[in-house]
Structure formats: structure tokens, C-alpha cells
Design a protein around this motif. Structure first.
Motif, mmCIF file in Angstrom:
data_model
loop_
_atom_site.group_PDB
_atom_site.id
_atom_site.type_symbol
_atom_site.label_atom_id
_atom_site.label_comp_id
_atom_site.label_asym_id
_atom_site.label_seq_id
_atom_site.Cartn_x
_atom_site.Cartn_y
_atom_site.Cartn_z
ATOM 1 N N TYR A 60 -7.412 38.652 11.544
ATOM 2 C CA TYR A 60 -6.920 38.788 12.918
ATOM 3 C C TYR A 60 -5.616 38.021 13.113
ATOM 4 C CZ TYR A 60 -6.830 38.177 18.018
ATOM 5 O OH TYR A 60 -6.453 38.154 19.335
ATOM 6 N N PHE A 61 -5.606 36.750 12.715
ATOM 7 C CA PHE A 61 -4.409 35.940 12.929
ATOM 8 C C PHE A 61 -3.273 36.343 11.994
ATOM 9 C CE2 PHE A 61 -7.428 32.949 15.000
ATOM 10 C CZ PHE A 61 -6.770 32.867 16.224
ATOM 11 N N PHE B 152 -17.159 47.977 11.879
ATOM 12 C CA PHE B 152 -16.415 49.166 12.290
ATOM 13 C C PHE B 152 -15.540 48.852 13.502
ATOM 14 C CE2 PHE B 152 -15.839 53.186 14.535
ATOM 15 C CZ PHE B 152 -15.369 53.995 13.519
ATOM 16 N N ILE B 153 -16.110 48.135 14.485
ATOM 17 C CA ILE B 153 -15.324 47.744 15.660
ATOM 18 C C ILE B 153 -14.127 46.901 15.242
ATOM 19 C CG2 ILE B 153 -15.345 46.282 17.729
ATOM 20 C CD1 ILE B 153 -18.193 47.230 18.244
ATOM 21 N N ALA B 154 -14.387 45.914 14.382
ATOM 22 C CA ALA B 154 -13.311 45.055 13.921
ATOM 23 C C ALA B 154 -12.258 45.850 13.161
ATOM 24 C CB ALA B 154 -13.871 43.942 13.040
ATOM 25 N N GLY B 155 -12.703 46.752 12.297
ATOM 26 C CA GLY B 155 -11.783 47.543 11.495
ATOM 27 C C GLY B 155 -10.885 48.430 12.337
ATOM 28 N N VAL B 156 -11.480 49.116 13.310
ATOM 29 C CA VAL B 156 -10.687 49.980 14.197
ATOM 30 C C VAL B 156 -9.693 49.142 14.996
ATOM 31 C CG1 VAL B 156 -10.784 51.483 16.224
ATOM 32 C CG2 VAL B 156 -12.439 51.783 14.376
ATOM 33 N N GLY B 157 -10.175 48.022 15.556
ATOM 34 C CA GLY B 157 -9.288 47.166 16.344
ATOM 35 C C GLY B 157 -8.125 46.635 15.523
ATOM 36 N N ALA C 15 -6.860 47.867 12.802
ATOM 37 C CA ALA C 15 -5.966 48.967 12.429
ATOM 38 C C ALA C 15 -5.021 49.307 13.579
ATOM 39 C CB ALA C 15 -6.789 50.198 12.040
ATOM 40 N N VAL C 16 -5.552 49.335 14.800
ATOM 41 C CA VAL C 16 -4.701 49.602 15.966
ATOM 42 C C VAL C 16 -3.679 48.474 16.129
ATOM 43 C CG1 VAL C 16 -4.646 49.866 18.475
ATOM 44 C CG2 VAL C 16 -6.447 50.978 17.147
ATOM 45 N N PHE C 17 -4.109 47.235 15.966
ATOM 46 C CA PHE C 17 -3.182 46.103 16.082
ATOM 47 C C PHE C 17 -2.029 46.224 15.093
ATOM 48 C CE2 PHE C 17 -7.028 43.269 17.366
ATOM 49 C CZ PHE C 17 -7.024 43.851 18.628
ATOM 50 N N SER D 140 -8.949 45.134 23.576
ATOM 51 C CA SER D 140 -9.492 43.778 23.544
ATOM 52 C C SER D 140 -10.766 43.752 22.700
ATOM 53 C CB SER D 140 -9.821 43.289 24.962
ATOM 54 O OG SER D 140 -10.576 42.089 24.901
ATOM 55 N N LEU D 141 -10.676 43.132 21.528
ATOM 56 C CA LEU D 141 -11.884 43.006 20.707
ATOM 57 C C LEU D 141 -12.849 42.006 21.314
ATOM 58 C CD1 LEU D 141 -10.657 43.265 17.000
ATOM 59 C CD2 LEU D 141 -11.637 45.002 18.498
#
Length: 229
Positions: free
Chosen positions: A46-47, A108-113, A115-117, A152-153
Motif C-alpha cells: 500500500y505505502f 481480492f478486495i486488496a488486490g482490486v484496490g 490495482a486501481v491505485f 477507500s479500502l
């Protein structure tokens, strides 16, 4: 076809809190290690993504609600509570299947988020706020600059957790006040993302949509598995 549905559970033999305690004790080492590694690994990526955007981040626009929600130093407590809150569904998973499903959907949520970031970098506006008046929030701003805004994750994980916990609480026949507390906790975390100025309304809506899609898919899989059992 089996007449049972995903919402009809056999009557528990023990009180709901004992049932949750039994679930907590099941596979607790794997749950503890998996949750710790998962959250830590997420933060690293993330960072890195936030500090190494491939293009100039787009500033998210403000909506009317963003102006209505006031800045709150106390909201930092709710904001930070997410990282304990999201550990509850895996802790209360009753078996390996439930634990794997929880980990899969969260990943999956983390991966999609993420990828969008990466492909669509975003950031919150530079709010006209004297952060020195909000010590807790100033600490947050120094640690998290407000990038990786949409979706917003924080919201996505809060909503996802609320859905999973609701399912688990129903399975053990938890009383209504416990289930209401679960919903209020999730709502408090969602509110905190606005009150800390870490996100704007569009980020919240994006995170909610992401969680809703993943949670719907998870509920469908759980219903099919129950009917096939």
C-alpha cells in the motif's frame, strides 16, 4: 434439492458467546499468523504504491456531504479501530474452509484496490485545516499522506467485515444488540474516513461498492455450499 437455506441454521448447543469462544480457539495459531502476515504485507504494498505513483495523482472532488462532516480528532480512534475490527471474522472462522474464504475475499478486495491505485492514482484535496489543532490527525497525516484515495479500502474492509460478522453472529444466534453493535462499529469507521479527511464521499462510495460486490459473491458461494452439504 436440499430444503435447507443459508439462513436456516441448526440450534446451537451452547450459548452464543461460548460458540464464538470455541471458534476463536479453533486454528488460532494459523489465524494469528495469517492475519498478522496479511495486514503487514498489505501495508508494505500500500505505502509503496502510494509513494511511487506512475503518474500524477488525480485530486478527488468534494461533494456536499464532505462539507457537512466536520473534522474530528476523536474520529482517529474509530479510524484506527479498523485494524482490530477486520481481525474478527478470521478469528471467528469455524474451520479451514471459512478461514480460506475470508482470506480469499479480503485479498481480492486488496488486490482490486491496489490495482486501481496503481493505474488510476488519486489523492484527497489539500484541506484548509490547521492540523496542529488536531494532534491525533496530524500524526495520521504524517504517516498517511492521503494518497490511494479511491476507492477507500478503509471503507471496503469495514463493510466487508460487517457482512462477514453478521453472517457469523447469525450462525451462533447472537442477540440483536450484538449484531446492531457490529453495524454501528462499521458505520463509525466509515464516518471516520470523512471526519479525519483521509477520504471524500466518492472514495467512500467506491469502497462500499467494492465490498458489496465481493460480499455478495461470498454470500452466494456460502448459500450454494450449504445447500450442497
Amino acid at each position: 434439492m436440499n430444503s435447507r437455506t443459508a439462513t436456516s441454521f441448526p440450534a446451537p448447543c451452547v450459548p452464543w458467546y461460548q460458540a464464538l469462544g470455541s471458534r476463536f480457539a479453533t486454528l488460532w495459531v494459523a489465524k494469528m499468523i495469517g492475519t498478522t502476515v496479511g495486514i503487514s504485507g498489505f501495508f508494505v504494498i500500500y505505502f509503496w504504491v502510494m509513494h511511487n505513483p506512475p503518474s500524477e495523482p488525480t485530486v478527488m472532488p468534494l461533494m456536499l456531504l464532505d462539507h457537512w462532516v466536520g473534522v474530528s480528532d476523536e474520529a482517529m480512534l474509530l479510524y484506527g479501530s479498523l485494524w482490530f475490527y477486520i481481525s474478527l471474522p478470521p478469528a471467528f472462522a469455524k474451520d479451514w474452509a471459512g478461514l480460506r474464504a475470508c482470506a480469499r475475499d479480503a485479498a481480492f478486495i486488496a488486490g482490486v484496490g491496489l490495482a486501481v491505485f496503481w493505474f488510476f492514482p488519486t489523492t484527497v484535496p489539500a484541506f484548509a485545516v490547521d492540523w496542529a489543532q488536531y494532534p491525533s490527525l496530524m500524526f495520521l497525516k504524517n504517516a498517511d499522506a492521503g494518497g490511494n484515495a479511491f476507492p477507500s479500502l478503509h471503507v471496503a474492509f469495514a463493510v466487508f467485515t460487517a457482512v462477514l460478522l453478521e453472517r457469523q453472529l447469525r450462525e451462533v444466534r447472537a442477540p440483536s444488540w450484538v449484531r446492531v453493535l457490529n453495524v454501528l462499529w462499521a458505520m463509525g469507521i466509515v464516518y471516520s474516513t470523512l471526519a479525519t479527511r483521509q477520504h471524500v464521499l466518492l472514495d467512500v462510495l467506491g469502497g462500499t461498492l467494492l465490498a458489496a460486490v465481493v460480499s455478495r459473491a461470498g454470500t452466494t458461494r456460502a448459500r450454494l455450499a450449504w445447500n450442497e452439504a
